[in-house]
Design a protein around this motif. Structure first.
Motif, PDB file in Angstrom:
ATOM      1  N   SER A  73       0.813  -1.222   0.000  1.00  0.00           N
ATOM      2  CA  SER A  73       0.000   0.000   0.000  1.00  0.00           C
ATOM      3  C   SER A  73       0.850   1.277   0.000  1.00  0.00           C
ATOM      4  CB  SER A  73      -0.931   0.008   1.217  1.00  0.00           C
ATOM      5  OG  SER A  73      -0.169   0.015   2.415  1.00  0.00           O
ATOM      6  N   LEU A  74       2.130   1.171   0.290  1.00  0.00           N
ATOM      7  CA  LEU A  74       3.005   2.353   0.348  1.00  0.00           C
ATOM      8  C   LEU A  74       4.008   2.419  -0.807  1.00  0.00           C
ATOM      9  CD1 LEU A  74       3.752   2.458   4.193  1.00  0.00           C
ATOM     10  CD2 LEU A  74       2.115   3.842   2.891  1.00  0.00           C
ATOM     11  N   MET A  75       3.784   1.620  -1.856  1.00  0.00           N
ATOM     12  CA  MET A  75       4.703   1.618  -2.996  1.00  0.00           C
ATOM     13  C   MET A  75       4.782   2.984  -3.683  1.00  0.00           C
ATOM     14  SD  MET A  75       6.328  -1.143  -3.607  1.00  0.00           S
ATOM     15  CE  MET A  75       6.325  -2.842  -3.134  1.00  0.00           C
ATOM     16  N   THR A  76       3.633   3.625  -3.890  1.00  0.00           N
ATOM     17  CA  THR A  76       3.634   4.930  -4.563  1.00  0.00           C
ATOM     18  C   THR A  76       4.362   5.988  -3.735  1.00  0.00           C
ATOM     19  OG1 THR A  76       1.621   4.388  -5.778  1.00  0.00           O
ATOM     20  CG2 THR A  76       2.201   6.723  -5.610  1.00  0.00           C
ATOM     21  N   PRO A  77       4.052   6.131  -2.430  1.00  0.00           N
ATOM     22  CA  PRO A  77       4.838   7.096  -1.644  1.00  0.00           C
ATOM     23  C   PRO A  77       6.325   6.741  -1.606  1.00  0.00           C
ATOM     24  CG  PRO A  77       2.867   6.461  -0.429  1.00  0.00           C
ATOM     25  CD  PRO A  77       2.956   5.575  -1.642  1.00  0.00           C
ATOM     26  N   GLY A  78       6.636   5.448  -1.577  1.00  0.00           N
ATOM     27  CA  GLY A  78       8.039   5.024  -1.592  1.00  0.00           C
ATOM     28  C   GLY A  78       8.737   5.436  -2.871  1.00  0.00           C
ATOM     29  N   THR A  79       8.039   5.306  -3.987  1.00  0.00           N
ATOM     30  CA  THR A  79       8.599   5.710  -5.273  1.00  0.00           C
ATOM     31  C   THR A  79       8.843   7.215  -5.297  1.00  0.00           C
ATOM     32  OG1 THR A  79       7.437   3.892  -6.365  1.00  0.00           O
ATOM     33  CG2 THR A  79       8.222   5.688  -7.766  1.00  0.00           C
TER      34      THR A  79
END
Length: 96
Positions: A51-57
């Motif tokens: 669920s945090l892949m986009t913020p991580g990117t």
């Protein structure tokens, strides 16, 4: 301004003002370096959760931009320090 005048230790030691400019840029450089590292650590943690892949990117992108700012700061600092010592050159151009 020639390349050989950039990145010389003497440029930062010329006066009290050049030492202050150098110190200010070093503080900015350290802040940017720390911020970039923090973005990469936080981004790495985000990649553990789907669920945090986009913020991580986004954090990785921001960290990358910050790492690109580091050499830019150094170059701006050196150009400023060299230009602070060019009073004779400026005076000769104005006389000409």
């Amino acid at each position: 301004m020639t390349r050989s005048r950039l990145f010389r230790h003497e440029n930062r030691e010329r006066s009290h003002h050049t030492r202050r400019v150098y110190a200010a840029f070093e503080l900015a450089y350290t802040f940017v370096d720390f911020s970039a590292a923090l973005c990469f650590v936080a981004g790495s943690i985000c990649f553990f959760y789907e669920s945090l892949m986009t913020p991580g990117t986004w954090l990785f992108l921001i960290g990358s931009v910050l790492f690109a700012v580091k050499p830019t700061l150094r170059l701006i600092r050196e150009i400023k320090l060299v230009s602070m010592g060019d009073t004779d050159d400026v005076a000769s151009r104005l006389d000409g």
